[in-house]
Motif scaffolding. Structure first.
Motif, PDB file in Angstrom:
ATOM      1  N   LEU A 139      -3.814  20.634  -7.849  1.00 12.43           N
ATOM      2  CA  LEU A 139      -5.068  20.251  -7.216  1.00 12.43           C
ATOM      3  C   LEU A 139      -5.191  18.727  -7.274  1.00 12.43           C
ATOM      4  CD1 LEU A 139      -7.766  21.329  -5.984  1.00 12.43           C
ATOM      5  CD2 LEU A 139      -8.724  21.175  -8.296  1.00 12.43           C
ATOM      6  N   ILE A 140      -5.344  18.105  -6.100  1.00 11.41           N
ATOM      7  CA  ILE A 140      -5.542  16.663  -6.015  1.00 11.41           C
ATOM      8  C   ILE A 140      -7.035  16.400  -5.927  1.00 11.41           C
ATOM      9  CG2 ILE A 140      -4.922  14.542  -4.798  1.00 11.41           C
ATOM     10  CD1 ILE A 140      -2.546  16.167  -5.883  1.00 11.41           C
ATOM     11  N   SER A 141      -7.560  15.661  -6.891  1.00 12.36           N
ATOM     12  CA  SER A 141      -8.990  15.418  -6.961  1.00 12.36           C
ATOM     13  C   SER A 141      -9.264  13.925  -6.806  1.00 12.36           C
ATOM     14  CB  SER A 141      -9.533  15.922  -8.306  1.00 12.36           C
ATOM     15  OG  SER A 141     -10.905  15.616  -8.460  1.00 12.36           O
ATOM     16  N   GLY A 142     -10.386  13.599  -6.187  1.00  9.84           N
ATOM     17  CA  GLY A 142     -10.740  12.193  -6.034  1.00  9.84           C
ATOM     18  C   GLY A 142     -11.987  12.018  -5.205  1.00  9.84           C
ATOM     19  N   GLY A 143     -12.545  10.835  -5.274  1.00  8.51           N
ATOM     20  CA  GLY A 143     -13.710  10.527  -4.472  1.00  8.51           C
ATOM     21  C   GLY A 143     -13.336  10.206  -3.036  1.00  8.51           C
ATOM     22  N   THR A 144     -14.340   9.828  -2.243  1.00  6.89           N
ATOM     23  CA  THR A 144     -14.105   9.473  -0.848  1.00  6.89           C
ATOM     24  C   THR A 144     -13.196   8.250  -0.748  1.00  6.89           C
ATOM     25  OG1 THR A 144     -16.281  10.339  -0.247  1.00  6.89           O
ATOM     26  CG2 THR A 144     -15.231   8.832   1.308  1.00  6.89           C
ATOM     27  N   SER A 145     -12.228   8.321   0.151  1.00 10.50           N
ATOM     28  CA  SER A 145     -11.329   7.205   0.446  1.00 10.50           C
ATOM     29  C   SER A 145     -10.503   6.772  -0.767  1.00 10.50           C
ATOM     30  CB  SER A 145     -12.129   6.010   0.980  1.00 10.50           C
ATOM     31  OG  SER A 145     -11.279   5.040   1.537  1.00 10.50           O
ATOM     32  N   THR A 146     -10.084   7.765  -1.570  1.00  4.90           N
ATOM     33  CA  THR A 146      -9.186   7.449  -2.687  1.00  4.90           C
ATOM     34  C   THR A 146      -7.733   7.768  -2.354  1.00  4.90           C
ATOM     35  OG1 THR A 146      -9.675   9.631  -3.648  1.00  4.90           O
ATOM     36  CG2 THR A 146     -10.945   7.746  -4.473  1.00  4.90           C
ATOM     37  N   GLY A 147      -7.470   8.234  -1.130  1.00  3.40           N
ATOM     38  CA  GLY A 147      -6.099   8.486  -0.705  1.00  3.40           C
ATOM     39  C   GLY A 147      -5.577   9.872  -1.024  1.00  3.40           C
ATOM     40  N   LYS A 148      -6.451  10.870  -1.063  1.00  2.00           N
ATOM     41  CA  LYS A 148      -6.027  12.232  -1.426  1.00  2.00           C
ATOM     42  C   LYS A 148      -5.018  12.795  -0.421  1.00  2.00           C
ATOM     43  CE  LYS A 148     -10.272  13.815  -1.510  1.00  2.00           C
ATOM     44  NZ  LYS A 148     -10.975  12.530  -1.265  1.00  2.00           N
ATOM     45  N   THR A 149      -5.314  12.658   0.870  1.00  2.00           N
ATOM     46  CA  THR A 149      -4.410  13.211   1.888  1.00  2.00           C
ATOM     47  C   THR A 149      -3.090  12.458   1.902  1.00  2.00           C
ATOM     48  OG1 THR A 149      -6.302  13.875   3.254  1.00  2.00           O
ATOM     49  CG2 THR A 149      -4.153  13.766   4.326  1.00  2.00           C
ATOM     50  N   THR A 150      -3.150  11.139   1.770  1.00  2.00           N
ATOM     51  CA  THR A 150      -1.926  10.340   1.718  1.00  2.00           C
ATOM     52  C   THR A 150      -1.060  10.766   0.542  1.00  2.00           C
ATOM     53  OG1 THR A 150      -3.067   8.456   2.720  1.00  2.00           O
ATOM     54  CG2 THR A 150      -1.015   7.986   1.557  1.00  2.00           C
ATOM     55  N   PHE A 151      -1.700  11.047  -0.593  1.00  2.00           N
ATOM     56  CA  PHE A 151      -0.956  11.472  -1.773  1.00  2.00           C
ATOM     57  C   PHE A 151      -0.365  12.864  -1.568  1.00  2.00           C
ATOM     58  CE2 PHE A 151      -0.480  12.867  -6.219  1.00  2.00           C
ATOM     59  CZ  PHE A 151       0.221  11.774  -6.719  1.00  2.00           C
ATOM     60  N   LEU A 152      -1.115  13.754  -0.909  1.00  2.00           N
ATOM     61  CA  LEU A 152      -0.569  15.075  -0.580  1.00  2.00           C
ATOM     62  C   LEU A 152       0.682  14.951   0.281  1.00  2.00           C
ATOM     63  CD1 LEU A 152      -3.452  17.593   0.283  1.00  2.00           C
ATOM     64  CD2 LEU A 152      -1.601  17.913  -1.352  1.00  2.00           C
ATOM     65  N   ASN A 153       0.644  14.044   1.245  1.00  2.00           N
ATOM     66  CA  ASN A 153       1.818  13.819   2.088  1.00  2.00           C
ATOM     67  C   ASN A 153       3.008  13.349   1.253  1.00  2.00           C
ATOM     68  OD1 ASN A 153       0.779  14.533   4.648  1.00  2.00           O
ATOM     69  ND2 ASN A 153      -0.223  12.557   4.855  1.00  2.00           N
TER      70      ASN A 153
END
Length: 386
Positions: free
Chosen positions: A214-228
Motif C-alpha cells: 500500500l502506497i500512502s501519502g498526501g496530495t501531490s506526494t508522487g504516489k502514482t509516479t512511485f507506483l509506476n
C-alpha cells in the motif's frame, strides 16, 4: 441464422442512425444485435453470469475463427484477448503470447453478439459495456473501450470436465517438493540500514517477492509516479490488471489490461475490481483507493492474488491503514455482518507493507516503510524498516 457480416452491418448502420428519430411505423423483431440506446439499461449487477443463446454462441465463435485452434484444444484453460493484436493463451498451466491478430471489427461484433444474447444493449464506456456470460463449461467476460483503455478485451475461461484422481496429480508433478511453497519469500528483505541504492534494491525485491504493498501519502506526494516505478520491477511473465479513474499509470508489460472507471456512467472502481477477477490476473494494481472498492480489493488480495499494489491518501503509514479500513467498510455487502475488528484482521493478513511518501519543499521522498507483522489487542503489529 444471421452471418457475422450481417451483425457487423447492423452495428455500423446503428452508429450512423443513432441521431435519427425513430420511425413509429417500423418494427424490427430481429433476434440479432439490438440497437444501441443512449440510455442503455444499467443492471444492478453487470457481472452476474447470464446464459448465452445457441445462436449467439455460434456468432461469437465465428467471429473468433482466427483462434479456432486454441479454442478447440482440450489443453486450453483460458484465452485472453487484451486487445485485437495482443492475445495470450493458457495451456496446461503455461501462459504464452500468440502470434495472431484479430480483425478489430469482428472482435467488436463478438461482443455485440454476447450483449444481444444476455439482453443488454452494449454501449461503450458504460456499465452495459461490461458483460459476463456463460455457456456449457465456458465463462466469457468482456469489457469495451474506453473502459478497457487499450481496446476491447475478452477472457474466455474453460472449466475442465475431467475428474482427476490422486494418481493424476502425482503424474502431473503436483505433489513434488519442488512445487511446494518457496520459503525464501519469508526471508528478511530489510536489514534496517538501507538507503539510496540499497533501499531501491530492497523495494525491487519486495515487488518480485509478490508482497502486497500500500502506497500512502498526501496530495501531490508522487504516489502514482512511485507506483509506476514499482511496476517496472514486475516480471514480464506475469499478467497484470490495472484500475484507475484517470489515465496515469504507465506500466509497460507484455500481458497487461488497463481499466478506466467512470462514475458518471456507472462504471465504478468497485465494479472493475470485481471484473478484473474474471480476467485471470496474476497481479492487481489500483491507481488510487477512494471508496468501497477497498473491500473488493482486500478480498482479491486475500484469495490468491498476491503482489497487489494500490495507493491511498494519508498523512502517515498507520493512518493509511486506518483510512483503508474505513473505505473498505463502505463496500461491505449489506447484511454480511462484518465488524471493524474483523476488517482489521483481514487487512493485517493480506497487506505486507505500507510505504509512506511525503513532500518536503519541492522534493518528493519516502518517509516511512512499515511492515505489517500481524494483529493483536485490537491493533496492527507494525515494524518500521525506514
Amino acid at each position: 441464422m444471421p452471418g457475422m457480416s450481417a451483425i457487423l452491418e447492423h452495428v455500423e448502420s446503428d452508429r450512423v442512425d443513432r441521431t435519427r428519430a425513430p420511425d413509429p411505423n417500423h418494427s424490427d423483431n430481429s433476434s440479432a444485435v439490438r440497437p444501441i440506446s443512449d440510455k442503455a439499461p444499467i443492471f444492478d449487477d453487470p457481472l452476474r453470469v447470464r446464459p448465452l443463446e445457441e445462436s449467439a454462441v455460434s456468432l461469437f465463435f465465428d467471429s473468433l475463427s482466427t483462434l479456432r485452434e486454441e479454442l478447440d484444444s482440450p489443453n486450453t484453460s483460458e484465452v485472453m484477448i487484451n486487445r485485437f493484436d495482443n492475445i495470450f493463451v493458457e495451456q496446461r498451466g503455461h501462459l504464452r503470447r500468440l502470434d495472431k491478430t484479430l480483425d478489430p471489427r469482428k472482435l467488436e461484433g463478438a461482443i455485440y453478439a454476447l450483449a444481444s444474447s444476455v439482453d443488454k444493449s452494449a454501449k461503450r464506456g458504460t456499465a452495459s459495456g461490461v458483460i459476463n456470460a456463460g455457456h456449457a463449461n465456458l465463462r466469457i467476460a468482456a469489457v469495451m473501450t474506453p473502459t478497457a483503455i487499450d481496446g476491447h478485451a475478452l477472457s474466455i475461461r474453460r472449466f475442465s470436465d475431467d475428474k482427476l484422481k490422486l494418481s493424476d496429480y502425482v503424474a502431473n508433478g503436483a505433489f513434488s517438493r519442488a512445487m511446494a511453497r518457496d520459503d525464501s519469500q519469508d526471508l528478511a528483505i530489510f536489514r534496517g540500514d538501507e538507503e539510496d541504492a540499497a533501499l531501491a534494491d530492497a523495494l525491487g525485491r519486495l515487488v518480485r517477492a509478490r508482497k502486497n504493498i500500500l502506497i500512502s501519502g498526501g496530495t501531490s506526494t508522487g504516489k502514482t509516479t512511485f507506483l509506476n516505478s514499482l511496476g517496472c520491477e514486475v516480471p514480464d511473465d506475469e499478467r497484470v490488471i490495472t484500475i484507475e479513474d484517470t489515465k496515469e499509470l504507465q506500466l509497460e508489460l507484455p500481458n497487461l489490461v488497463r481499466l478506466l472507471s467512470n462514475e458518471d456512467k456507472h462504471v465504478t472502481p468497485q465494479l472493475l475490481v470485481k471484473l478484473c477477477l474474471r480476467f485471470r490476473p496474476d497481479r492487481i494494481v489500483v491507481g488510487e483507493v477512494r471508496g468501497g472498492e477497498a473491500y473488493d480489493f482486500i478480498q482479491a488480495l486475500s484469495t490468491g492474488h498476491d503482489g497487489g499494489m494500490g495507493s491511498i491518501h494519508s498523512n502517515d503509514a498507520r493512518g493509511g491503514l486506518m483510512r483503508l479500513e474505513t473505505l473498505a467498510m463502505l463496500g461491505i455487502p449489506p447484511g454480511s455482518g462484518w465488524t471493524l475488528t474483523y476488517m482489521r484482521k483481514v487487512i493485517a493478513d493480506c497487506f505486507d507493507y505500507v510505504i509512506q511518501l511525503r513532500r518536503t519543499g519541492g522534493k518528493r521522498h519516502v518517509s516511512e516503510i512499515v511492515e505489517i507483522k500481524g494483529y493483536k489487542d485490537d491493533d496492527y503489529i507494525l515494524h518500521r524498516h525506514f
